[in-house]
Design a protein around this motif. Structure first.
Motif, PDB file in Angstrom:
ATOM      1  N   UNK A 152       0.633   6.851  -2.589  1.00 55.01           N
ATOM      2  CA  UNK A 152       1.014   5.641  -1.870  1.00 55.01           C
ATOM      3  C   UNK A 152       1.149   5.918  -0.380  1.00 55.01           C
ATOM      4  N   UNK A 153       0.926   4.909   0.439  1.00 61.50           N
ATOM      5  CA  UNK A 153       1.116   5.052   1.881  1.00 61.50           C
ATOM      6  C   UNK A 153       2.411   4.390   2.296  1.00 61.50           C
ATOM      7  N   UNK A 154       2.561   4.225   3.591  1.00 67.36           N
ATOM      8  CA  UNK A 154       3.792   3.681   4.160  1.00 67.36           C
ATOM      9  C   UNK A 154       4.179   2.333   3.537  1.00 67.36           C
ATOM     10  N   UNK A 155       3.208   1.386   3.495  1.00 68.65           N
ATOM     11  CA  UNK A 155       3.541   0.046   2.972  1.00 68.65           C
ATOM     12  C   UNK A 155       3.803   0.066   1.468  1.00 68.65           C
ATOM     13  N   UNK A 156       3.001   0.876   0.755  1.00 68.08           N
ATOM     14  CA  UNK A 156       3.194   0.992  -0.694  1.00 68.08           C
ATOM     15  C   UNK A 156       4.595   1.537  -1.004  1.00 68.08           C
ATOM     16  N   UNK A 157       5.008   2.509  -0.173  1.00 70.92           N
ATOM     17  CA  UNK A 157       6.309   3.145  -0.380  1.00 70.92           C
ATOM     18  C   UNK A 157       7.427   2.116  -0.225  1.00 70.92           C
ATOM     19  N   UNK A 158       7.259   1.194   0.716  1.00 68.29           N
ATOM     20  CA  UNK A 158       8.306   0.195   0.950  1.00 68.29           C
ATOM     21  C   UNK A 158       8.275  -0.894  -0.138  1.00 68.29           C
ATOM     22  N   UNK A 159       7.050  -1.340  -0.483  1.00 68.65           N
ATOM     23  CA  UNK A 159       6.942  -2.419  -1.471  1.00 68.65           C
ATOM     24  C   UNK A 159       7.039  -1.936  -2.916  1.00 68.65           C
ATOM     25  N   UNK A 160       6.727  -0.633  -3.133  1.00 66.71           N
ATOM     26  CA  UNK A 160       6.779  -0.112  -4.500  1.00 66.71           C
ATOM     27  C   UNK A 160       5.579  -0.539  -5.339  1.00 66.71           C
ATOM     28  N   UNK A 161       4.457  -0.911  -4.677  1.00 63.21           N
ATOM     29  CA  UNK A 161       3.247  -1.290  -5.412  1.00 63.21           C
ATOM     30  C   UNK A 161       2.052  -0.532  -4.844  1.00 63.21           C
ATOM     31  N   UNK A 162       1.073  -0.178  -5.712  1.00 68.78           N
ATOM     32  CA  UNK A 162      -0.059   0.597  -5.213  1.00 68.78           C
ATOM     33  C   UNK A 162      -1.075  -0.275  -4.472  1.00 68.78           C
ATOM     34  N   UNK A 163      -1.797   0.331  -3.562  1.00 68.75           N
ATOM     35  CA  UNK A 163      -2.918  -0.307  -2.852  1.00 68.75           C
ATOM     36  C   UNK A 163      -2.554  -1.669  -2.258  1.00 68.75           C
ATOM     37  N   UNK A 164      -1.483  -1.720  -1.491  1.00 66.64           N
ATOM     38  CA  UNK A 164      -1.124  -2.972  -0.803  1.00 66.64           C
ATOM     39  C   UNK A 164      -1.149  -2.787   0.723  1.00 66.64           C
ATOM     40  N   UNK A 165      -1.491  -1.556   1.187  1.00 70.61           N
ATOM     41  CA  UNK A 165      -1.580  -1.316   2.630  1.00 70.61           C
ATOM     42  C   UNK A 165      -2.999  -1.606   3.118  1.00 70.61           C
ATOM     43  N   UNK A 166      -3.332  -1.131   4.321  1.00 63.51           N
ATOM     44  CA  UNK A 166      -4.659  -1.374   4.898  1.00 63.51           C
ATOM     45  C   UNK A 166      -5.793  -0.899   3.987  1.00 63.51           C
ATOM     46  N   UNK A 167      -5.649   0.289   3.419  1.00 56.02           N
ATOM     47  CA  UNK A 167      -6.721   0.798   2.552  1.00 56.02           C
ATOM     48  C   UNK A 167      -6.845  -0.057   1.296  1.00 56.02           C
ATOM     49  N   UNK A 168      -5.702  -0.488   0.774  1.00 57.20           N
ATOM     50  CA  UNK A 168      -5.695  -1.335  -0.415  1.00 57.20           C
ATOM     51  C   UNK A 168      -6.391  -2.668  -0.147  1.00 57.20           C
ATOM     52  N   UNK A 169      -6.127  -3.255   1.048  1.00 60.36           N
ATOM     53  CA  UNK A 169      -6.765  -4.534   1.378  1.00 60.36           C
ATOM     54  C   UNK A 169      -8.268  -4.376   1.492  1.00 60.36           C
ATOM     55  N   UNK A 170      -8.691  -3.238   2.031  1.00 65.00           N
ATOM     56  CA  UNK A 170     -10.132  -2.983   2.135  1.00 65.00           C
ATOM     57  C   UNK A 170     -10.748  -2.834   0.742  1.00 65.00           C
ATOM     58  N   UNK A 171     -10.028  -2.150  -0.142  1.00 66.34           N
ATOM     59  CA  UNK A 171     -10.517  -1.991  -1.514  1.00 66.34           C
ATOM     60  C   UNK A 171     -10.628  -3.359  -2.187  1.00 66.34           C
ATOM     61  N   UNK A 172      -9.602  -4.192  -2.003  1.00 65.55           N
ATOM     62  CA  UNK A 172      -9.632  -5.551  -2.566  1.00 65.55           C
ATOM     63  C   UNK A 172     -10.890  -6.289  -2.132  1.00 65.55           C
ATOM     64  N   UNK A 173     -11.187  -6.192  -0.809  1.00 59.80           N
ATOM     65  CA  UNK A 173     -12.327  -6.910  -0.257  1.00 59.80           C
ATOM     66  C   UNK A 173     -13.638  -6.415  -0.886  1.00 59.80           C
ATOM     67  N   UNK A 174     -13.776  -5.101  -0.958  1.00 56.71           N
ATOM     68  CA  UNK A 174     -15.006  -4.524  -1.514  1.00 56.71           C
ATOM     69  C   UNK A 174     -15.162  -4.894  -2.990  1.00 56.71           C
ATOM     70  N   UNK A 175     -14.049  -4.836  -3.734  1.00 57.88           N
ATOM     71  CA  UNK A 175     -14.109  -5.197  -5.155  1.00 57.88           C
ATOM     72  C   UNK A 175     -14.510  -6.653  -5.293  1.00 57.88           C
ATOM     73  N   UNK A 176     -13.919  -7.513  -4.473  1.00 57.83           N
ATOM     74  CA  UNK A 176     -14.226  -8.941  -4.555  1.00 57.83           C
ATOM     75  C   UNK A 176     -15.710  -9.181  -4.268  1.00 57.83           C
TER      76      UNK A 176
END
Lengths: 404, 480
Positions: free
Chosen positions: B321-345
């Motif tokens: 997990x990165x900085x944002x994931x650590x705060x929210x407690x969820x995986x792939x919700x930071x910048x890299x996660x958003x990029x992954x979401x976009x590519x998957x979509x």
């Protein structure tokens, strides 16, 4: 400390005392931080000695002596009628800190019977170590027993807080284990040892702390039919495959409420002592396990002479050794010369030629060495090969020696 | 003949000063008489005839250490023997200490050993007793100890390192050491009466001592070799020794006579069966365990567990997990996660259909000012987490395992693999088909826009292949 807690402490110390390991050695040097207590040095400290001559270094207790396992040799097996007790995590933490502050102990050695499940039990042990470190800023020594049947991720956590981890193999052969400890499996124990070895070595390479004082184990002497040679082969194998720091030997001792399957007799202390000496030869004197085995009779070490002397008596063609010329490796094989004496000899002979008077100041047991060495003013002549040499060197009353 | 009078006790400063003058004046050992002065009321005076203007003397380090360690001894000859060694070392025999068989070196080494032993025994056998203090005040302790030699200064820094947070004093017949939490101070000698006569934990400690003794191994001689009788009077547990020794043999006889017992308890079959079912049987159970365990890497606010359907066809494994994931407690919700979401979509993968997790479940970082900068987990740290990841896979039983980046490959295979070369379908694990691609954070780190665009296109292509492989695997399973 109230009476109820003292009573529990007595039961749970009594239940833990058959584990021979008490060492507080091997941890890196640490000292207390601001507002904290606890320090470690490399060799550890024995804070007291009980009348069995054994050192009291760590507070050696069980979290509980209730146990679901039924290992025949164990005082805490589920079928035993001993009195049972259980500490809470907080009680163990409090007693450890109170004893430590009074300088009674060097740290904690915590083990437990298996209650509810191996995972649950292991979690409790980890919790004690973690609370000591985190809530009390405690930097003293912690030795945790690893429960090999617990899930591997618990071992991953234990090593972060403990200085040493250990799993006791107890019986040197798989058959012995199968017949006396029905819930245990050699494979599970060895898998845990393998996991710990990997983590310890990775952490060392990465300069992180994971069980920095390594891992150890214990073998029981005289409960099953294993010979000394069996024990030593298992020992050498454990050092080799799992990089153990120490293998402890514990003479099987009569316990209250014993089972009929095991011998009710005095513990074989002399045998235990010879095994320790042989172990010492493996670790510090560059002996191979088969060399030691070759000097046994029917697989058993000679109880009257130490294993190094036994080997020398069977390899007389390699002696006498000239202290002024021989290699360090060969000097280490001379009966009576310890590793420290050998180092002193090697240093001193660069400056001077050694005579018997010199050697007397360098070694404490020179009499036993005389038939095996040459000095500037000494040659044993034919005495190295005398038929009655063994008889002349046997110490009258073989004495019980220290456990370390 | 020169007479050198030193102060009583361990007069290291006086001895040093005298030696400087004597060596500077070229006085050989046989022309010196070393004596110890009567205790002076006015502090240390110049040592006898010694000059105070002599230049410092450079001694080999092992010799200087020997001097320091032997001076606390009580043997009246110690100064003369030390000077004998110093004289020879400064007159052509620099390696003298290596000759452990030299009679003088031998004697000094024995003295050093006794002093070291005395210090060691003090570290071992001091027993603190708590002094009552008002609530809110720091805890205070005191101990009475009787060393053989003048070791108070040499032995007490150990107690500072160990009991830094406590306030304590150690009273001895040769002086007192007192730690106030900041400074270690030495004062005049005291008596046993300066220390409390008991402590609330002594009964418990003595009980422990009695119980840890095994009567079947009784060997009081061996005990005394290590713990001589002279120490006993200051050790609370020692009061029980005579009784333990006396009763040992009858206790053993009783154990042997009583022999085996018949178990009174019934066989706890239910508990035994339950014991074997400890492995977490669902993702929820596993995740509860992960959440309740502390981080196995330093840092981290909370554990970030995987997310997605219990039996997803595809599982994506990231690094940590990165900085944002650590705060929210969820995986792939930071910048890299958003990029992954976009590519998957773009590739037609619905994030809700796949399982997203990380090799390492906690954020490892370096604090730089206010920012927490991602720090790569080491191979050893990755292995700490491997068991959880493997259990996730066992529970999910995916049809395809996607490793995003090198750390994921390392966690899944135990091997370091260059991603650019291994990219594409790959055998990661025995039981599941695998696919290797880059971690989306790699795309974010690329410096120029062109490279970013090209890499992103390739990443979306990977996602399409992953989508197809997932579908194919599912229809294969369905056909079977």
């Amino acid at each position: 400390m109230d009476e109820r807690l003292t009573r529990k402490l007595r039961i749970l110390a009594d239940a833990a005392k058959y584990d021979a390991s008490c060492a507080s050695s091997g941890a890196p040097k640490r000292s207390a931080g601001r507002g904290g207590i606890g320090s470690t040095n490399r060799i550890g400290i024995c804070h007291s000695y009980t009348p069995d001559g054994r050192c009291v270094s760590l507070l050696k207790i069980l979290l509980t002596n209730y146990c679901l396992f039924d290992c025949a040799y164990c005082i805490n097996r589920r079928s035993s009628n001993v009195e049972r007790a259980r500490f809470s995590v907080q009680e163990v933490v409090d007693i450890t800190i109170a004893f430590y502050k009074r300088n009674y102990i060097e740290g904690l050695f915590l083990s437990s019977g298996i209650i509810r499940s191996p995972d649950y039990t292991m979690e409790q042990l980890v919790l004690v170590a973690k609370s000591l470190r985190q809530q009390h800023g405690y930097r003293g020594y912690i030795h945790l027993k690893t429960i090999p049947e617990a899930s591997p991720w618990l071992v991953e956590q234990a090593g972060l807080w403990a200085d040493r981890l250990s799993v006791n193999l107890e019986l040197p052969t798989d058959e012995g284990l199968k017949s006396f400890a029905p819930e245990k499996q050699a494979g599970t124990i060895k898998a845990a040892m393998g996991q710990m070895r990997e983590r310890i070595e990775e952490a060392e390479a990465e300069r992180r702390s994971f069980s920095p004082a390594g891992q150890s184990t214990q073998l029981i002497v005289g409960a099953d039919g294993a010979s000394d040679a069996d024990m030593l082969r298992t020992t050498a194998n454990l050092y080799d495959r799992y990089a153990l720091r120490r293998v402890y030997f514990s003479a099987f001792s009569p316990i209250p409420d014993s089972t009929s399957r095991l011998p009710a007799k005095a513990p074989p202390l002399q045998r235990e002592n010879r095994l320790y000496q042989a172990d010492w030869l493996l670790r510090h004197y560059e002996f191979g396990v088969e060399e030691i085995a070759s000097a046994t009779e029917g697989g058993m070490l000679d109880l009257e002479v130490d294993p190094k002397l036994a080997w020398a008596l069977k390899n007389r063609a390699r002696f006498p050794v000239d202290v002024n010329k021989a290699d360090r490796e060969m000097l280490l094989r001379v009966p009576g010369l310890g590793a420290r004496a050998v180092d002193k000899i090697v240093r001193a002979r660069r400056h001077t030629t050694l005579r018997l008077d010199d050697l007397k100041r360098l070694s404490g047991a020179l009499k036993r060495s005389l038939p095996f060495l040459i000095a500037a003013d000494h040659h044993p002549g034919g005495s190295t090969d005398r038929a009655d040499l063994r008889a002349r060197l046997v110490q009258p009353a073989a004495k019980q020696l220290a456990l370390f | 003949m020169r007479e050198i009078a030193l102060q009583p006790g361990a007069d290291l400063a006086g001895f040093r000063q005298a030696v400087r003058g004597l060596v500077a004046d070229g006085i050989p050992p046989e022309q010196i008489e070393w004596t110890v002065a009567e205790p002076s009321l006015f502090g240390a005076e110049p040592a006898g005839d010694a000059r105070s203007d002599a230049p410092p003397l450079r001694l080999p380090r092992p010799v200087a250490e020997l001097v320091e360690e032997v001076v606390p001894h009580r043997d009246p000859e110690r100064y003369a023997l030390l000077y004998d060694v110093i004289w020879r070392v400064t007159h052509g025999r620099r390696g003298l200490l290596e000759i452990a068989s030299d009679p003088v070196v031998h004697r000094l080494e024995l003295m050093r050993k006794s002093v070291r032993r005395d210090i060691h025994k003090m570290h071992a056998y001091v027993r603190f007793r708590q002094i009552e203090t008002a609530p809110g005040e720091p805890e205070r302790y005191a101990a009475w100890f009787e060393p053989d030699y003048f070791i108070l200064q040499a032995a007490t820094p150990f107690f500072v390192e160990r009991f830094r947070a406590m306030r304590w004093r150690i009273v001895t017949p040769i002086g007192t050491a007192e730690w106030d939490g900041v400074t270690l101070r030495f004062g005049p000698s005291g008596s046993r009466a300066d220390v409390p006569s008991g402590d609330a934990f002594e009964a418990g400690w003595t009980g422990y001592y009695e119980s840890t003794f095994n009567p079947a191994r009784a060997n009081p001689k061996l005990m005394q070799q290590h713990m001589a009788k002279k120490y006993w009077r200051n050790m609370p547990e020692a009061a029980t020794i005579s009784n333990l020794v006396r009763s040992a043999s009858s206790r053993v006889e009783r154990m042997l006579e009583e022999g085996p017992t018949v178990p009174t308890k019934r066989m706890p079959e239910g508990a035994l069966a339950a014991m074997l079912e400890q492995a977490p049987a669902s993702l929820a159970e596993l995740n509860a365990i992960i959440r309740s365990s502390g981080p196995l890497v330093p840092g981290a606010t909370q554990a970030v567990v995987g997310e997605g359907p219990e039996h997803a066809d595809i599982i994506f494994v990231g690094e940590q997990p990165g900085d944002e994931e650590d705060i929210q407690g969820r995986p792939f919700v930071g910048p890299a996660g958003r990029l992954l979401d976009r590519a998957m979509a773009e590739a037609g993968i619905d994030r809700k259909d796949v399982y997203l997790t990380n090799a390492v479940k906690h954020f490892k970082f370096e604090q730089r000012g206010k920012r927490r900068i991602h720090a790569k987990p080491t191979a050893g740290e990755v292995s700490h987490y491997r068991w959880w990841l493997m259990r996730e896979l066992e529970l999910i039983e995916p049809k395809l395992v996607v490793a995003l980046g090198g750390t994921a490959v390392l966690a899944l295979t135990g091997k370091q693999v260059p991603i650019t070369r291994a990219r594409g379908p790959a055998k990661l694990l025995e039981d599941f088909p695998g696919y290797i691609t880059v971690h989306p954070s790699y795309l974010l780190r690329l410096p120029d826009e062109d490279a970013k665009r090209t890499a992103y296109t390739a990443f979306v292509d990977d996602m399409r292949r992953i989508r197809d492989m997932g579908r194919a695997a599912r229809s294969r399973v369905a056909a079977e």
